[in-house]
Write a protein that holds these residues in place. Structure first.
Motif, PDB file in Angstrom:
ATOM      1  N   GLY A  34       0.807  -1.208   0.000  1.00  0.00           N
ATOM      2  CA  GLY A  34       0.000   0.000   0.000  1.00  0.00           C
ATOM      3  C   GLY A  34       0.842   1.259   0.000  1.00  0.00           C
ATOM      4  N   TRP A  35       0.200   2.326  -0.418  1.00  0.00           N
ATOM      5  CA  TRP A  35       0.788   3.658  -0.329  1.00  0.00           C
ATOM      6  C   TRP A  35      -0.101   4.522   0.557  1.00  0.00           C
ATOM      7  N   PHE A  36       0.546   5.250   1.429  1.00  0.00           N
ATOM      8  CA  PHE A  36      -0.131   6.187   2.304  1.00  0.00           C
ATOM      9  C   PHE A  36       0.588   7.528   2.194  1.00  0.00           C
ATOM     10  N   PRO A  57      -6.226  -3.272  -7.919  1.00  0.00           N
ATOM     11  CA  PRO A  57      -5.895  -2.391  -6.807  1.00  0.00           C
ATOM     12  C   PRO A  57      -7.100  -1.591  -6.323  1.00  0.00           C
ATOM     13  N   ILE A  58      -6.939  -1.002  -5.162  1.00  0.00           N
ATOM     14  CA  ILE A  58      -7.949  -0.121  -4.617  1.00  0.00           C
ATOM     15  C   ILE A  58      -7.320   1.256  -4.427  1.00  0.00           C
ATOM     16  N   HIS A  59      -8.136   2.274  -4.584  1.00  0.00           N
ATOM     17  CA  HIS A  59      -7.648   3.647  -4.509  1.00  0.00           C
ATOM     18  C   HIS A  59      -8.535   4.464  -3.584  1.00  0.00           C
ATOM     19  N   LEU A  69      -1.463   1.875  -9.940  1.00  0.00           N
ATOM     20  CA  LEU A  69      -0.608   1.060  -9.076  1.00  0.00           C
ATOM     21  C   LEU A  69      -0.248  -0.218  -9.805  1.00  0.00           C
ATOM     22  N   SER A  70       1.022  -0.590  -9.730  1.00  0.00           N
ATOM     23  CA  SER A  70       1.448  -1.831 -10.359  1.00  0.00           C
ATOM     24  C   SER A  70       2.576  -2.434  -9.528  1.00  0.00           C
ATOM     25  N   LEU A  81       2.052   5.431 -10.062  1.00  0.00           N
ATOM     26  CA  LEU A  81       2.123   6.529 -11.017  1.00  0.00           C
ATOM     27  C   LEU A  81       0.979   7.483 -10.717  1.00  0.00           C
ATOM     28  N   MET A  82       1.330   8.721 -10.409  1.00  0.00           N
ATOM     29  CA  MET A  82       0.310   9.723 -10.085  1.00  0.00           C
ATOM     30  C   MET A  82       0.310  10.790 -11.164  1.00  0.00           C
TER      31      MET A  82
END
Length: 121
Positions: A34-36, A57-59, A69-70, A81-82
């Protein structure tokens, strides 16, 4: 066991960045990644996550349509990637690993050191 986040930097509104999270010390292929993010004076909040088996993925609502997300299982690395970045995306971004695909901070047991993303207006 270490998660190394990188790829942050200064970008103008509307720009893009790709964050990387490289894992070492063990394989995280069976873990959700995950990313926070945490902005000054605010609590850490969920951004996006992908399951160990590719579930998701979930966002977060704030990143839907702008975040991709990968994960590369061979490299034990996850990418975020944003696109179309906004000043309100400015924060320290953390990657983390959890046995369960989750949006909850407390369910992630391994954490990287964070990488700063600054979006100028």
């Amino acid at each position: 066991v270490q998660l190394q986040a990188s790829g942050g930097g200064l970008v103008q509104t509307g720009g893009s960045l790709r964050l990387s999270c490289a894992a070492s010390g063990r394989t995280f292929n069976g873990y959700a990644m995950g990313w926070f993010r945490q902005a000054p004076g605010k609590e850490r909040e969920f951004v996006a996550a992908i399951g160990g088996s590719g579930r998701g993925p979930i966002h977060a609502a704030s990143m839907k349509g702008r975040g991709t997300l990968s994960r590369d299982y061979a490299k034990n690395t996850v990418y975020l990637l944003m696109a179309n970045l906004r000043p309100e995306d400015t924060a320290v971004y953390y990657c983390a690993a959890s046995p369960t695909l989750s949006i909850i901070v407390g369910q992630y047991i391994y954490w990287g050191q964070g990488t700063l993303v600054t979006v100028s207006s």
